[in-house]
Design an enzyme around this catalytic site. Structure first.
Site, PDB file in Angstrom:
ATOM      1  CG  ASP A 249      -1.840   1.168   1.292  1.00 43.61           C
ATOM      2  OD1 ASP A 249      -2.424   1.512   0.241  1.00 43.61           O
ATOM      3  OD2 ASP A 249      -1.964   1.772   2.374  1.00 43.61           O
ATOM      4  NE  ARG A 250       0.283   7.387  -2.632  1.00 39.23           N
ATOM      5  CZ  ARG A 250      -0.270   8.401  -3.299  1.00 39.23           C
ATOM      6  NH1 ARG A 250      -0.069   8.530  -4.591  1.00 39.23           N
ATOM      7  NH2 ARG A 250      -1.052   9.266  -2.661  1.00 39.23           N
ATOM      8  CG  ASP A 251      -1.324   7.716   0.595  1.00 37.70           C
ATOM      9  OD1 ASP A 251      -1.292   8.946   0.707  1.00 37.70           O
ATOM     10  OD2 ASP A 251      -1.295   7.126  -0.507  1.00 37.70           O
ATOM     11  CG  ASN A 292      -8.158   1.684  -2.938  1.00 31.56           C
ATOM     12  OD1 ASN A 292      -7.900   0.953  -3.882  1.00 31.56           O
ATOM     13  ND2 ASN A 292      -8.879   1.274  -1.893  1.00 31.56           N
ATOM     14  CD  GLN A 293      -3.847   7.780  -4.470  1.00 29.59           C
ATOM     15  OE1 GLN A 293      -4.068   8.978  -4.311  1.00 29.59           O
ATOM     16  NE2 GLN A 293      -3.245   7.036  -3.541  1.00 29.59           N
ATOM     17  CE  LYS A 353      -5.281  -0.777  -1.736  1.00 28.92           C
ATOM     18  NZ  LYS A 353      -3.983  -0.429  -1.113  1.00 28.92           N
TER      19      LYS A 353
END
Length: 424
Positions: A249-251, A292-293, A353
């Site tokens: 995951d990114r953030d 997710n963005q 997601k």
């Protein structure tokens, strides 16, 4: 398909004196022989060797190619013509679509997969591209929807953000490329020919690979490459062989959570991330971001703004000799009613997601063994997505979750160390 190998290198940086660079032994076998055997294993039977320095050494060793199950043509440059200029010597001998290798690159990749990709495109050529651990001193390019839109030769301006995509010196080209090559004039593909093709409004496509493709380079780099060949690492990373991945995951995992304003001005990479990604790079796992963005669908940020954040992430990692194999993001959001929202993105998609769509797409693109893969995230939706894809899961941070992960860690560093310890 015919193959052209640019085999005119001297090998000065390697300290070679009595053999040309492509004849440098790699674990006891000349690099050029390894390239020819790779091509032959995929059914390529006709090879043109463009030679220069100590050309006789090459022709004496390979002859007409019978010993290697191929037909070899030896073409000698009277003067150095660069990577592209030399090609004009065999303009009339090539079929419409042919492959090019640089003769100083150690590689093992799925040629058939690249040919299949190239066959579905209408382009002058397909370039094999990949990330590396030194993008700051590499010639980079930019890609949009599989088409190359820009080339960025080194040195790069200070402060420039970029995607870590490097020209890997493997091409499939149409004979239309000769419309842009001046005969018998020294020219380089990356600096001269490919930019000229883009300026003319023609199409070049990018085939992205996570396989082993490295310039053997200097005396310092050569022993490690020989070790990779001897250990079987080079062959194992061929796309034909399923590989495990660590999905990230990114953030909250790689960068500070930017909440409702995910723009590059708010970018902050978390402590220990670059070292953790570097460990993944060295382990044989693929490092793939799935994020997710939804702010795109809500109209709060644009695709371009999200792309700038990803460029900054790749640039920051590259400066620390780490890289991501790919980034997948979902721009959708199912709930409607936001002021300024993008209607066509307000859908119940398969990629957001906790659905596993992004992981499944990555698995298809890179032939990933999901059972042996991991999903690291900081939210319940990450755990659910990983589990739905068949991966093992790790939840990081202190956010409570009703969805029990396989393991819980405080941060990415602890998570990566745990995964790699399980592999021992």
């Amino acid at each position: 398909m015919q193959l052209v190998i640019l085999a005119g290198g001297k090998g000065t940086r390697l300290g070679l004196t009595d053999i040309p660079k492509p004849m440098c032994p790699i674990d006891g076998i000349p690099l050029l022989e390894r390239q020819i055997k790779l091509a032959q294993s995929y059914g390529i039977e006709e090879i043109f060797l463009l030679e220069g320095h100590l050309a006789q050494v090459i022709s004496d060793y390979f002859g007409d190619g019978t010993r290697f199950g191929v037909k070899i043509h030896h073409i000698v440059e009277e003067k150095p013509l660069g990577t592209a200029g030399a090609l004009s010597l065999i303009k009339d001998k090539l079929n419409d679509r042919f492959m090019v290798f640089y003769g100083d690159v150690v590689m093992d990749f799925d040629i058939q997969s690249m040919q299949t990709f190239d066959a579905k495109t209408d382009s002058i050529g397909t370039l094999l591209v990949h990330p590396n651990n030194h993008p700051y001193d590499s010639d980079l390019l930019e890609v949009k929807e599989e088409k190359i839109i820009a080339f960025y030769p080194k040195p790069h301006p200070e402060g420039q953000r970029y995607h870590n995509l490097v020209n890997a010196a493997v091409y499939i080209l149409s004979t239309q490329v000769f419309d842009y090559i001046d005969p018998m004039v020294p020219q380089d593909f990356g600096k001269d020919i490919f930019p000229k093709i883009l300026q003319a409004g023609k199409v070049l496509c990018a085939y992205k690979s996570a396989e082993y493709i490295k310039d053997m380079g200097t005396k310092d780099r050569l022993p490690k490459i020989c070790e990779d060949v001897a250990s079987g690492k080079v062959q194992r990373l061929n796309k034909k062989n399923p590989r495990p991945a660590i999905f990230l995951d990114r953030d909250g995992v790689l960068i500070k959570d930017m909440d409702k304003n995910p723009v590059v001005e708010n970018f902050e990479m978390l402590d220990g991330v670059s070292d953790s990604i570097k460990k993944i790079n060295q382990s044989g796992y693929l490092a793939i971001v799935v994020t997710n963005q939804p702010m795109i669908a809500k109209g709060l940020v644009t695709f371009e703004q999200v792309d700038e954040v990803h460029k900054q992430l790749e640039t920051a990692l590259g400066q620390e000799k780490a890289y991501l194999d790919d980034i997948y993001f979902c721009p959708h959001h199912p709930e409607k009613g936001f002021e300024g929202e993008i209607p066509e993105l307000k859908i119940d998609c398969k990629c957001r997601k906790p659905k596993p769509g992004m992981l499944l797409k990555a698995a298809q693109d890179y032939n990933i063994n999901l059972t042996n893969s991991w999903m690291i995230g900081d939210r319940e939706s990450d755990v659910k997505a990983g589990r739905a894809a068949g991966c093992k899961t790790i939840l990081v941070g202190n956010i409570p979750s009703s969805e029990k992960a396989d393991y819980h860690c405080q941060n990415l560093s602890e998570a990566v160390n745990y995964i790699l310890e399980q592999r021992l």
